[in-house]
Design a protein around this motif. Sequence first.
Motif, PDB file in Angstrom:
ATOM      1  N   LEU A 233       0.843  -1.193   0.000  1.00 19.76           N
ATOM      2  CA  LEU A 233       0.000   0.000   0.000  1.00 19.76           C
ATOM      3  C   LEU A 233       0.874   1.236   0.000  1.00 19.76           C
ATOM      4  O   LEU A 233       1.997   1.224   0.501  1.00 19.76           O
ATOM      5  CB  LEU A 233      -0.886   0.037   1.246  1.00 19.76           C
ATOM      6  CG  LEU A 233      -1.980  -1.015   1.350  1.00 19.76           C
ATOM      7  CD1 LEU A 233      -2.601  -0.968   2.725  1.00 19.76           C
ATOM      8  CD2 LEU A 233      -3.032  -0.796   0.282  1.00 19.76           C
ATOM      9  N   SER A 234       0.326   2.290  -0.566  1.00 21.42           N
ATOM     10  CA  SER A 234       1.072   3.528  -0.581  1.00 21.42           C
ATOM     11  C   SER A 234       0.371   4.494   0.361  1.00 21.42           C
ATOM     12  O   SER A 234      -0.823   4.729   0.236  1.00 21.42           O
ATOM     13  CB  SER A 234       1.087   4.065  -2.005  1.00 21.42           C
ATOM     14  OG  SER A 234       1.580   5.360  -2.001  1.00 21.42           O
ATOM     15  N   GLN A 235       1.114   4.985   1.305  1.00 21.02           N
ATOM     16  CA  GLN A 235       0.514   5.906   2.258  1.00 21.02           C
ATOM     17  C   GLN A 235       0.812   7.344   1.829  1.00 21.02           C
ATOM     18  O   GLN A 235       1.961   7.733   1.675  1.00 21.02           O
ATOM     19  CB  GLN A 235       1.093   5.651   3.652  1.00 21.02           C
ATOM     20  CG  GLN A 235       0.356   6.412   4.722  1.00 21.02           C
ATOM     21  CD  GLN A 235       0.783   5.969   6.110  1.00 21.02           C
ATOM     22  OE1 GLN A 235       1.955   5.674   6.350  1.00 21.02           O
ATOM     23  NE2 GLN A 235      -0.150   5.918   7.026  1.00 21.02           N
ATOM     24  N   LEU A 237       1.217  11.172   2.288  1.00 22.02           N
ATOM     25  CA  LEU A 237       1.615  11.990   3.431  1.00 22.02           C
ATOM     26  C   LEU A 237       1.457  13.454   3.086  1.00 22.02           C
ATOM     27  O   LEU A 237       1.423  13.837   1.924  1.00 22.02           O
ATOM     28  CB  LEU A 237       3.077  11.713   3.785  1.00 22.02           C
ATOM     29  CG  LEU A 237       3.416  10.264   4.099  1.00 22.02           C
ATOM     30  CD1 LEU A 237       4.918  10.092   4.165  1.00 22.02           C
ATOM     31  CD2 LEU A 237       2.786   9.843   5.416  1.00 22.02           C
ATOM     32  N   VAL A 239       2.877  17.453   4.533  1.00 17.48           N
ATOM     33  CA  VAL A 239       3.732  18.165   5.465  1.00 17.48           C
ATOM     34  C   VAL A 239       2.926  19.316   6.018  1.00 17.48           C
ATOM     35  O   VAL A 239       2.353  20.092   5.261  1.00 17.48           O
ATOM     36  CB  VAL A 239       5.000  18.685   4.769  1.00 17.48           C
ATOM     37  CG1 VAL A 239       5.829  19.528   5.710  1.00 17.48           C
ATOM     38  CG2 VAL A 239       5.807  17.509   4.241  1.00 17.48           C
ATOM     39  N   VAL A 264       5.710  15.651   9.197  1.00 20.55           N
ATOM     40  CA  VAL A 264       5.156  14.788   8.157  1.00 20.55           C
ATOM     41  C   VAL A 264       4.053  13.948   8.775  1.00 20.55           C
ATOM     42  O   VAL A 264       4.299  13.213   9.721  1.00 20.55           O
ATOM     43  CB  VAL A 264       6.237  13.865   7.577  1.00 20.55           C
ATOM     44  CG1 VAL A 264       5.646  12.888   6.592  1.00 20.55           C
ATOM     45  CG2 VAL A 264       7.330  14.685   6.922  1.00 20.55           C
TER      46      VAL A 264
ATOM     47  N   ILE B 380      12.859  15.249   4.260  1.00 20.30           N
ATOM     48  CA  ILE B 380      11.881  15.213   3.172  1.00 20.30           C
ATOM     49  C   ILE B 380      10.877  16.350   3.322  1.00 20.30           C
ATOM     50  O   ILE B 380      10.399  16.900   2.334  1.00 20.30           O
ATOM     51  CB  ILE B 380      11.189  13.834   3.070  1.00 20.30           C
ATOM     52  CG1 ILE B 380      10.721  13.572   1.639  1.00 20.30           C
ATOM     53  CG2 ILE B 380       9.980  13.700   3.986  1.00 20.30           C
ATOM     54  CD1 ILE B 380      11.776  13.186   0.694  1.00 20.30           C
ATOM     55  N   SER B 381      10.586  16.768   4.567  1.00 21.28           N
ATOM     56  CA  SER B 381       9.606  17.840   4.702  1.00 21.28           C
ATOM     57  C   SER B 381      10.190  19.166   4.214  1.00 21.28           C
ATOM     58  O   SER B 381       9.503  19.963   3.603  1.00 21.28           O
ATOM     59  CB  SER B 381       9.086  17.953   6.138  1.00 21.28           C
ATOM     60  OG  SER B 381      10.145  18.011   7.035  1.00 21.28           O
ATOM     61  N   ASN B 384       9.952  18.941   0.533  1.00 18.92           N
ATOM     62  CA  ASN B 384       8.558  19.119   0.161  1.00 18.92           C
ATOM     63  C   ASN B 384       8.214  20.616   0.099  1.00 18.92           C
ATOM     64  O   ASN B 384       7.548  21.079  -0.829  1.00 18.92           O
ATOM     65  CB  ASN B 384       7.675  18.398   1.175  1.00 18.92           C
ATOM     66  CG  ASN B 384       6.230  18.349   0.751  1.00 18.92           C
ATOM     67  OD1 ASN B 384       5.879  17.635  -0.176  1.00 18.92           O
ATOM     68  ND2 ASN B 384       5.392  19.138   1.422  1.00 18.92           N
ATOM     69  N   LEU B 395       2.625  18.247  -9.960  1.00 16.27           N
ATOM     70  CA  LEU B 395       2.263  16.868  -9.604  1.00 16.27           C
ATOM     71  C   LEU B 395       3.088  16.359  -8.431  1.00 16.27           C
ATOM     72  O   LEU B 395       3.634  15.257  -8.465  1.00 16.27           O
ATOM     73  CB  LEU B 395       2.411  15.947 -10.821  1.00 16.27           C
ATOM     74  CG  LEU B 395       1.529  16.273 -12.027  1.00 16.27           C
ATOM     75  CD1 LEU B 395       1.801  15.312 -13.172  1.00 16.27           C
ATOM     76  CD2 LEU B 395       0.059  16.227 -11.647  1.00 16.27           C
ATOM     77  N   ASN B 397       3.969  14.827  -4.962  1.00 14.98           N
ATOM     78  CA  ASN B 397       3.329  13.764  -4.201  1.00 14.98           C
ATOM     79  C   ASN B 397       4.326  13.195  -3.197  1.00 14.98           C
ATOM     80  O   ASN B 397       5.453  12.854  -3.555  1.00 14.98           O
ATOM     81  CB  ASN B 397       2.860  12.675  -5.163  1.00 14.98           C
ATOM     82  CG  ASN B 397       1.836  11.766  -4.529  1.00 14.98           C
ATOM     83  OD1 ASN B 397       1.256  12.097  -3.495  1.00 14.98           O
ATOM     84  ND2 ASN B 397       1.624  10.608  -5.127  1.00 14.98           N
ATOM     85  N   LEU B 398       3.914  13.135  -1.945  1.00 16.97           N
ATOM     86  CA  LEU B 398       4.786  12.590  -0.903  1.00 16.97           C
ATOM     87  C   LEU B 398       4.144  11.324  -0.352  1.00 16.97           C
ATOM     88  O   LEU B 398       3.003  11.350   0.104  1.00 16.97           O
ATOM     89  CB  LEU B 398       4.975  13.624   0.216  1.00 16.97           C
ATOM     90  CG  LEU B 398       5.796  13.190   1.426  1.00 16.97           C
ATOM     91  CD1 LEU B 398       7.210  12.828   1.036  1.00 16.97           C
ATOM     92  CD2 LEU B 398       5.823  14.306   2.475  1.00 16.97           C
ATOM     93  N   THR B 399       4.873  10.215  -0.425  1.00 15.96           N
ATOM     94  CA  THR B 399       4.304   8.953   0.057  1.00 15.96           C
ATOM     95  C   THR B 399       5.356   8.147   0.803  1.00 15.96           C
ATOM     96  O   THR B 399       6.555   8.413   0.723  1.00 15.96           O
ATOM     97  CB  THR B 399       3.809   8.052  -1.100  1.00 15.96           C
ATOM     98  OG1 THR B 399       4.928   7.719  -1.921  1.00 15.96           O
ATOM     99  CG2 THR B 399       2.739   8.704  -1.922  1.00 15.96           C
ATOM    100  N   THR B 400       4.865   7.173   1.521  1.00 15.11           N
ATOM    101  CA  THR B 400       5.749   6.146   2.035  1.00 15.11           C
ATOM    102  C   THR B 400       5.043   4.833   1.746  1.00 15.11           C
ATOM    103  O   THR B 400       3.828   4.769   1.691  1.00 15.11           O
ATOM    104  CB  THR B 400       6.074   6.352   3.532  1.00 15.11           C
ATOM    105  OG1 THR B 400       7.054   5.383   3.909  1.00 15.11           O
ATOM    106  CG2 THR B 400       4.859   6.185   4.415  1.00 15.11           C
ATOM    107  N   SER B 401       5.828   3.809   1.492  1.00 11.81           N
ATOM    108  CA  SER B 401       5.246   2.560   1.052  1.00 11.81           C
ATOM    109  C   SER B 401       5.141   1.583   2.215  1.00 11.81           C
ATOM    110  O   SER B 401       5.955   1.603   3.129  1.00 11.81           O
ATOM    111  CB  SER B 401       6.115   1.985  -0.058  1.00 11.81           C
ATOM    112  OG  SER B 401       5.455   0.933  -0.684  1.00 11.81           O
TER     113      SER B 401
END
Lengths: 290, 465
Positions: A233-235, A237, A239, A264, B380-381, B384, B395, B397-401
């Motif tokens: 899954l991709s969460q 986020l 800031v 974050v 990362i913030s 961002n 486009l 996009n900030l994610t974590t898997s």
Amino acid sequence: MNSKGYKSKIKLNDTVILSDQDGLQSITVQPGESVQSRNGVFLHSDMLGKEYGSKMWSNKGKTYRWALHPTPELWTLSLPHRTQILYTPNISLITSLLELIPGTSVCESGTGSGSLSHAIARTIAPTGHLYTYDFHAERVQQANDEFTAHGLSELVTCQCRDVCREGFNVENYVTAIFLDLPNPWEVIPHCPKSFSPGYSRIVSFSPCVEQIQKSCIALRESGFIDIQMHECLSQQLQVSSCRITEARLDESTDKREERHVLSVVPRLCMPSHTGYLLSASYIKCNVHDL
Amino acid sequence: MSLKNNGIISEGDTALAYSADQKRYHTFQVKICTSVRLWKHTVNTEGAIGHYYGSRFVIRGCSLELFDPNKLEVRLEQQLPSEDNDNRNLLDVASNQKYSTEDIQELKENELAGEQLITEIISGSNTFNEKSQFSKQKYLTRKRAKHLPVIFIYRPSLRHLSLMHYHLRPEKIGFLRIDTLSLLLSLANVRYGSRLLVVDNFGGLVIGAVLERMGGGGRLVELFTTEIIHPRPVLSSFSHLSSLHWECLSAFPLRRLARLREYPQTPQLSNSEQKTNNTAQQPISSLQQSADSLEESSIIEIDVNITQNKSETPLFEEQHDHTPPKEDRYCTARELLIEGEFEGIILASKHDPVPILEACLPFISSSSPLLVYCVFPELISNCNEYFHSSNNIILKNLTTSWLRAYQPAESKLHPEMMSSSCRTGYVLSGVRVKTYTVTPTQSIVTPEADAGEERSPDSKRAKLL
Ligand SMILES: C[S@@+](CC[C@H](N)C(=O)[O-])C[C@H]1O[C@@H](n2cnc3c(N)ncnc32)[C@H](O)[C@@H]1O
């Protein structure tokens, strides 16, 4: 999107992804065509010769779109949905689990809306080949039109076929098979004959646990090894800048320190289930060795 | 674009042994006559030669034998669940097994190899028949894993290598788990013919993965943040890549990027000519100049050492054979950078990504993906914020898997009990678009240079900018 690589200027018949705050839209640049929007009209002819990544203004100059070079990832976000589709977080893991590289030949079913097909074609180009099947004739037709429009017709063969009943019409050729259909366990027994001698990979995507269980039995019975199961899954986020005030620790002063920290944090809502990925390997002995 | 061999295990190959029970990989060299150590076992790998990669082998004594599931003598009869036993009558006592460890060792020495040994052990167990079907299977699996371990032999690949390195030393590869790494490769549109910038402080995992996906076609310019390129074991573990793959890779020191932008040199000039030309053009102090040449020579020295140790820690593998004359070592990368027009960047760094990204942006063409990977949320913030304050990145996009492994089974399907792969970093993505304002600091090599020629649709536009 095709293997011929990156173009810097927009030409006639190119697929262009238009992006604004609300989302993405894909168009094929045609003379006399236009894109309507609430705040104005974008003429395709205005885009010709523009560099990809340019800002396109509507005829009245009230609104704009960015004109982007197509990639499989942007296509996934802008394609016309004919079925449920796979998104990039799953697609990218599937690509690695199938061990796709330039030159790999692949079978896929069902084609659905072609979201995954485009990503596979990109990765296996220029010498690999994707055989993709769907039993829904109209979807096959639409997918074929898109593959042609995107310059992928030499890389992709899309056919109408019920793979549960008939399997794939490719023998001793591919090293990767991907399944995204309701009854994968009915296709699995047909898979070994399509693999080329040596090491091959299979990945099956299913939303429900029962499907996985049945597929697991089918994989074992068909001689697959190294069976693994994942969920990815991709969460999303974001800031946010949070204001932190110090607690008052004594009575002598009323002044409280205040500062801002960047933090974050996850979005409140996220897609929390897409499907399970079942993967396995198959070793096919050379017919001459038997 | 094909990999080094045809999928058959051959003498001299670097291969991966994988134990499914332990979920562990081990790199070894396939050799006739010499034994290698695979975990607790000392094994001669000759028995694997000529078989397909991906095959399973049984470690029997000190040799490898192709594993044949049809030869398993001990099989459990399928029982209906209703007839199945449960554990209510099982007592946990040592006397459950009539053979002691020593006895089993003796059985082994009496050449009671293979399945007979397992049969014997099972017959020695008083409780085996009272166990439920599930427990019987588990018992059997455990005994087999202990006395007749089965391993897979794999050819290295992005999948296996990322799993292996993550398992071995996740901190060395910046917690770039397979799902996260794969996401970076997809979003950066890595493919045959890509033209990419990469910053990789994580042992070269990203570089190796990109080279594999380029399949021997394309350009990868590595911008390295260190003084010199150190030998990188993770990158050299991509031993399956051919010289065609390695030829796509060239490197350039990040710290010289600024100077390159200020004084782009025409690629036609030879390197020495460039040097003189350079001095004529630019008033760099002689001090700086000598410091630079000093640095240059130290690089060469260290590099020589690396070349000598090649057999142990290859740096760019076969690339050494094609290394141009030493003073020209950044020549390929320099020329590519001067041409610019990169189709994207993957920035996987332990440093603050913002200044690096700023330095790289002018070399990236518009409509190209930007990928930043960071282990820490603080970094990362910041980045961002930078993305959001830039007028040429969209486009965002900030994610974590999130990845969960399950024990796949027809019944008793459940997530793995222990997950040793919880941690990964943050992926920030965006697409670079054309900038319409030319700021004074922007130099001649930036693609924005022609921004002035852009047709202005009407007066409204100025307002919107
Ligand atoms: C969920 S969609 C696949 C979506 C696709 N992976 C994508 O990313 O766009 C499933 C597709 O499988 C097709 N399908 C179902 N059963 C099939 C069968 N027996 N043979 C061929 N196609 C089948 C359906 O028509 C449907 O289009």
